[in-house]
Design a protein around this motif. Structure first.
Motif, mmCIF file in Angstrom:
data_model
loop_
_atom_site.group_PDB
_atom_site.id
_atom_site.type_symbol
_atom_site.label_atom_id
_atom_site.label_comp_id
_atom_site.label_asym_id
_atom_site.label_seq_id
_atom_site.Cartn_x
_atom_site.Cartn_y
_atom_site.Cartn_z
ATOM 1 N N GLU A 150 -12.862 2.640 -2.739
ATOM 2 C CA GLU A 150 -11.785 2.139 -3.576
ATOM 3 C C GLU A 150 -12.320 1.789 -4.956
ATOM 4 O O GLU A 150 -13.541 1.580 -5.141
ATOM 5 C CB GLU A 150 -11.131 0.900 -2.951
ATOM 6 N N TYR B 200 -5.914 -1.712 -7.038
ATOM 7 C CA TYR B 200 -6.910 -0.643 -6.907
ATOM 8 C C TYR B 200 -6.332 0.645 -6.324
ATOM 9 O O TYR B 200 -5.275 0.667 -5.703
ATOM 10 C CB TYR B 200 -8.077 -1.109 -6.034
ATOM 11 N N TYR B 201 -7.109 1.732 -6.569
ATOM 12 C CA TYR B 201 -6.898 3.027 -5.941
ATOM 13 C C TYR B 201 -7.878 3.153 -4.774
ATOM 14 O O TYR B 201 -8.860 2.414 -4.683
ATOM 15 C CB TYR B 201 -7.216 4.178 -6.896
ATOM 16 N N GLY B 202 -7.633 4.163 -3.924
ATOM 17 C CA GLY B 202 -8.588 4.429 -2.861
ATOM 18 C C GLY B 202 -8.495 5.853 -2.347
ATOM 19 O O GLY B 202 -7.449 6.505 -2.460
ATOM 20 N N LYS C 232 -2.717 3.741 -3.580
ATOM 21 C CA LYS C 232 -2.711 2.737 -4.640
ATOM 22 C C LYS C 232 -2.189 1.442 -4.038
ATOM 23 O O LYS C 232 -1.229 1.442 -3.261
ATOM 24 C CB LYS C 232 -1.884 3.177 -5.846
ATOM 25 N N ARG D 42 0.853 -1.198 0.000
ATOM 26 C CA ARG D 42 0.000 0.000 0.000
ATOM 27 C C ARG D 42 0.882 1.238 0.000
ATOM 28 O O ARG D 42 1.743 1.400 0.870
ATOM 29 C CB ARG D 42 -0.908 0.000 1.237
ATOM 30 N N SER E 249 -14.552 6.256 3.158
ATOM 31 C CA SER E 249 -13.501 5.599 2.378
ATOM 32 C C SER E 249 -14.133 4.930 1.172
ATOM 33 O O SER E 249 -15.327 4.596 1.176
ATOM 34 C CB SER E 249 -12.744 4.571 3.224
#
Length: 334
Positions: free
Chosen positions: A173, A162-164, A256, A130, A171
């Motif tokens: 993602e 994934y992005y978040g 990411k 992360r 939150s």
């Protein structure tokens, strides 16, 4: 729908702290760092470029680059200003950065293998790399994504890329989820449930997908909440509602991730592999700004709070392997 943000890499950054020190010694009034100030600094640099160039064409090209550049100015006490983005905050010394990583509470002891998965936010949900930026108000991230090659998955194991976005209140993602039954990757947004894109947008191991963007935007200024959009190659592939509001605009972080998920991960019980995943040309932007800038222009963040490690982290170190810009997730048997 909000327009896709313009992406442009910063061509030059100028640190002019010495000039600011001289001004402070000459005057008791605080220096006003505004457009006029940056125009003066810019003109000096462009004049020097023209003077030292023996080729008119070359000088013209360089002047154009300098005209479009983002100029940074750091004062003697560490305050940082940008000609395009205004005040950016205070630069931190190395010891300040080290202190900020652990927050206001004592962190648990860390071995050579990093924190125990139980001490990492989301750590027991799977193995992952992360990367996360500080809570500065980000609302968009775009990059070229190369999906990894998947092999040897055990029961209940599923890869994700994934992005978040995270804030104190919400939150979300978005990215690509590996479909273990069909061996394909589908775009998705996770926000109080999963919103998958149509199978027309499916991808496979090793595919490079250019210009994958995830951003937050309202459909109308009168809206209370933001929607989340995933756009691939300029085409919107899925949308989802979120809990983000204007109160999150100054405190949203972006991340990411590449991972293999498994319930009740204990740091040793994932058998599968994801090999050579990449994020290239990563650009991010802040709320209320149309310009996007490289990920590397902002500091990554990691801190210990609520009895967990948050932000940038390898979970666990023994599962995360890097080869230049590629990341692989698998169990280290050495």
């Amino acid at each position: 729908m909000k327009k896709v943000k313009t992406l442009r890499t910063v061509s030059i950054m100028l640190m002019l702290g010495a000039s600011l020190t001289a001004v402070h010694t000459a005057s008791a009034d605080p220096l006003k760092v505004d457009n006029a100030f940056f125009e003066k600094q810019k003109q000096v640099v462009m004049d020097q470029t023209t003077t030292h160039s023996s080729n008119d064409t070359s000088a013209s090209k360089e002047v154009q680059k300098l005209e479009n550049a983002d100029y940074l100015y750091m004062s003697e006490d560490g305050q940082v200003y940008s000609s395009k983005r205004g005040y950016l905050g205070a630069a931190k010394k190395d010891d300040d950065l080290e202190a900020s990583r652990v927050g206001d509470q004592p962190s648990p002891p860390i071995s050579g293998n990093g924190p125990a998965v139980k001490d990492v936010n989301g750590g027991t949900t799977g193995a992952f790399e992360r990367k996360q930026l500080a809570y500065s108000g980000f609302d968009s991230i775009t990059s070229d994504i190369t999906l990894p090659k998947v092999s040897g998955l055990g029961a209940g194991e599923q890869p994700w890329v994934y992005y978040g976005f995270d804030s104190d209140n919400a939150s979300i993602e978005a990215g690509y989820a590996y479909q273990t039954g069909t061996f394909r990757w589908l775009p998705y947004i996770r926000s109080n449930g999963f919103y998958y894109a149509d199978s027309a947008y499916q991808k496979y191991d090793g595919n490079r997908i250019n210009s994958v963007q995830f951003y937050l935007a309202k459909t109308a200024t009168s809206d209370t909440y933001y929607n989340a959009y995933m756009v691939v190659g300029g085409t919107q592939v899925t949308i989802a509602p979120t809990k983000f509001t204007d109160s999150d605009a100054q405190s949203t972080s972006v991340k990411k991730v590449t991972s293999i998920a498994k319930k009740a991960f204990d740091g040793t019980n994932i058998e599968g592999r994801t090999m050579n995943q990449r994020y290239d040309n990563v650009q991010v932007s802040l709320f209320y700004q149309e310009q996007a800038y490289p990920w590397t222009q902002y500091p990554e963040s990691s801190d210990f709070k609520n009895n967990k490690w948050y932000g940038t982290i390898d979970n666990p170190i023994s599962y995360v392997h890097r080869d230049w810009d590629s990341t692989s997730i698998y169990k280290d048997t050495n």
